[in-house]
Design a protein around this motif. Structure first.
Motif, short mmCIF file in Angstrom:
data_model
loop_
_atom_site.label_atom_id
_atom_site.label_comp_id
_atom_site.label_asym_id
_atom_site.label_seq_id
_atom_site.Cartn_x
_atom_site.Cartn_y
_atom_site.Cartn_z
N ASP A 43 0.83 -1.21 0.00
CA ASP A 43 0.00 0.00 0.00
C ASP A 43 0.87 1.26 0.00
O ASP A 43 0.60 2.23 -0.73
N LEU A 44 1.91 1.25 0.82
CA LEU A 44 2.79 2.41 0.89
C LEU A 44 3.57 2.57 -0.42
O LEU A 44 3.78 3.70 -0.89
N TYR A 45 3.98 1.47 -1.00
CA TYR A 45 4.65 1.49 -2.31
C TYR A 45 3.75 2.17 -3.34
O TYR A 45 4.21 3.00 -4.14
N GLY B 41 -3.23 3.94 3.53
CA GLY B 41 -4.05 3.57 4.70
C GLY B 41 -5.03 2.46 4.48
O GLY B 41 -5.83 2.15 5.37
N ARG B 42 -5.00 1.82 3.30
CA ARG B 42 -6.04 0.82 2.98
C ARG B 42 -6.12 -0.31 4.00
O ARG B 42 -7.20 -0.84 4.25
N ASN B 43 -4.99 -0.69 4.59
CA ASN B 43 -5.00 -1.79 5.54
C ASN B 43 -4.61 -1.36 6.96
O ASN B 43 -4.32 -2.21 7.80
N ILE B 44 -4.64 -0.04 7.22
CA ILE B 44 -4.34 0.42 8.57
C ILE B 44 -5.37 1.41 9.10
O ILE B 44 -5.39 1.70 10.30
N VAL B 45 -6.21 1.96 8.22
CA VAL B 45 -7.19 2.98 8.62
C VAL B 45 -8.58 2.54 8.17
O VAL B 45 -8.75 2.05 7.04
N ALA B 46 -9.58 2.70 9.03
CA ALA B 46 -10.96 2.40 8.66
C ALA B 46 -11.35 3.20 7.43
O ALA B 46 -10.95 4.35 7.26
N LEU B 47 -12.12 2.60 6.54
CA LEU B 47 -12.48 3.20 5.26
C LEU B 47 -13.03 4.62 5.41
O LEU B 47 -12.70 5.52 4.64
N ILE C 89 1.08 18.09 13.79
CA ILE C 89 -0.37 18.30 13.69
C ILE C 89 -1.09 16.97 13.85
O ILE C 89 -2.12 16.88 14.50
N HIS C 90 -0.52 15.91 13.24
CA HIS C 90 -1.09 14.56 13.32
C HIS C 90 -2.54 14.56 12.80
O HIS C 90 -3.48 14.22 13.52
N PRO C 91 -2.75 14.91 11.53
CA PRO C 91 -4.12 15.12 11.05
C PRO C 91 -4.92 13.86 10.80
O PRO C 91 -6.15 13.93 10.74
N TRP C 92 -4.25 12.72 10.61
CA TRP C 92 -4.99 11.48 10.34
C TRP C 92 -5.21 10.68 11.63
O TRP C 92 -4.49 10.85 12.61
N ASN C 93 -6.14 9.76 11.56
CA ASN C 93 -6.31 8.81 12.66
C ASN C 93 -5.10 7.89 12.78
O ASN C 93 -4.71 7.49 13.89
N TYR C 94 -4.52 7.53 11.64
CA TYR C 94 -3.35 6.66 11.63
C TYR C 94 -2.64 6.86 10.30
O TYR C 94 -3.25 7.25 9.32
N GLY C 95 -1.35 6.59 10.30
CA GLY C 95 -0.58 6.75 9.07
C GLY C 95 0.11 8.10 8.96
O GLY C 95 0.56 8.48 7.88
N ASN C 96 0.22 8.83 10.07
CA ASN C 96 0.82 10.16 10.05
C ASN C 96 2.32 10.12 9.77
O ASN C 96 2.83 10.93 8.98
N GLY C 97 3.02 9.21 10.40
CA GLY C 97 4.46 9.11 10.18
C GLY C 97 4.79 8.71 8.76
O GLY C 97 5.66 9.32 8.12
#
Length: 261
Positions: free
Chosen positions: A86-88, A112-118, A186-194
């Motif tokens: 996904d990151l690739y 974020g497809r496999n780390i963040v809720a849709l 800021i950390h704007p997302w629920n996950y995947g900020n880094g």
């Protein structure tokens, strides 16, 4: 740089940063080239970026295994490779699309497809965000939800300005690092900020310096020095509202070191 009031990305360390900027770095950048193993459908350095950015976040993946998977079709259990795949894809998307608000959101949907809720892919968070240590202590308190959109509006405005401004080589590196740093604070997302912040840093470099930027092994450098990486992030302070960007120089100086790998 022309006269402009940066809204959120600080300039206060720019002159000090430029004084200490390695003189040989521009030539090292010019000497960068793609790996022999790369071809039209596979990028070795995108694999390096995706693997090591993921490893910073705790993914157990080895570069050699991933290259064998991506380049030669060696199969592994899906859980071993899907987040890195996904990151690739997010890096591949960034290579052929402009850096702007819409495309930053699209890149987050991909990584974020496999780390963040849709429902939260590509969307700013509406919850509080606390970063904790392994033993449960609060390490950082991010922007409160009510201010995320406002702070990100400032961020997008500053990035747009920088993209259209003529910058020196050292200034490009300075602001690329700060784009990384301000975004992750800021950390704007629920996950995947880094993952997003490290991608944005490279994306900005490529917009200003061209495709050779994608060959910089910054993610690998951050992973190899991940304790220092996190220590330099923590130095700015515990809460977003009281961050001290005058303490950011050690973090900003990590990106140029990536060209010495």
């Amino acid at each position: 740089m022309t006269k402009f009031s940066m809204k959120i990305i600080p300039e206060l360390l720019l002159e000090e940063y430029k004084k200490n900027f390695p003189k040989e770095l521009e030539q090292k950048f010019e000497n960068l080239c793609d790996a022999e193993i790369s071809n039209d459908s596979f990028s070795f350095y995108t694999s390096v970026a995706s693997v090591f950015s993921s490893k910073i976040e705790g993914e157990e993946i080895e570069l050699n295994s991933y290259v064998n998977h991506k380049r030669f079709g060696i199969e592994f259990l899906p859980d071993y490779t899907r987040k890195i795949d996904d990151l690739y894809e997010a890096y591949s998307f960034a290579k052929v699309n402009s850096l702007n608000k819409k495309n930053i959101s699209e890149a987050h949907k991909l990584l974020g497809r496999n780390i963040v809720a849709l429902a939260y892919q590509g969307k700013h968070r509406i919850q509080n965000m606390f970063i904790t240590t392994d033993d449960g202590k609060i390490e950082y308190v991010a922007t409160i939800p009510d201010l995320v959109n406002e702070e990100m509006k400032k961020f997008y405005d500053d990035v747009d300005y920088l993209l259209n401004e003529e910058l020196s080589f050292s200034e490009v590196f300075y602001f690329a690092s700060l784009i990384h740093l301000v975004f992750v604070k800021i950390h704007p997302w629920n996950y995947g900020n880094g993952r997003s912040a490290r991608l944005l840093e490279k994306w900005f470099l490529s917009e200003k310096l061209g495709e050779k930027a994608w060959f910089i092994q910054s993610e690998k450098n951050y992973y190899q020095k991940h304790k220092l990486y996190y220590s330099n992030l923590r130095t700015l302070g515990l809460e977003y509202e009281v961050l001290d960007y005058s303490s950011a120089l050690p973090f900003l100086e990590m990106l140029p070191q990536s060209l010495f790998l």
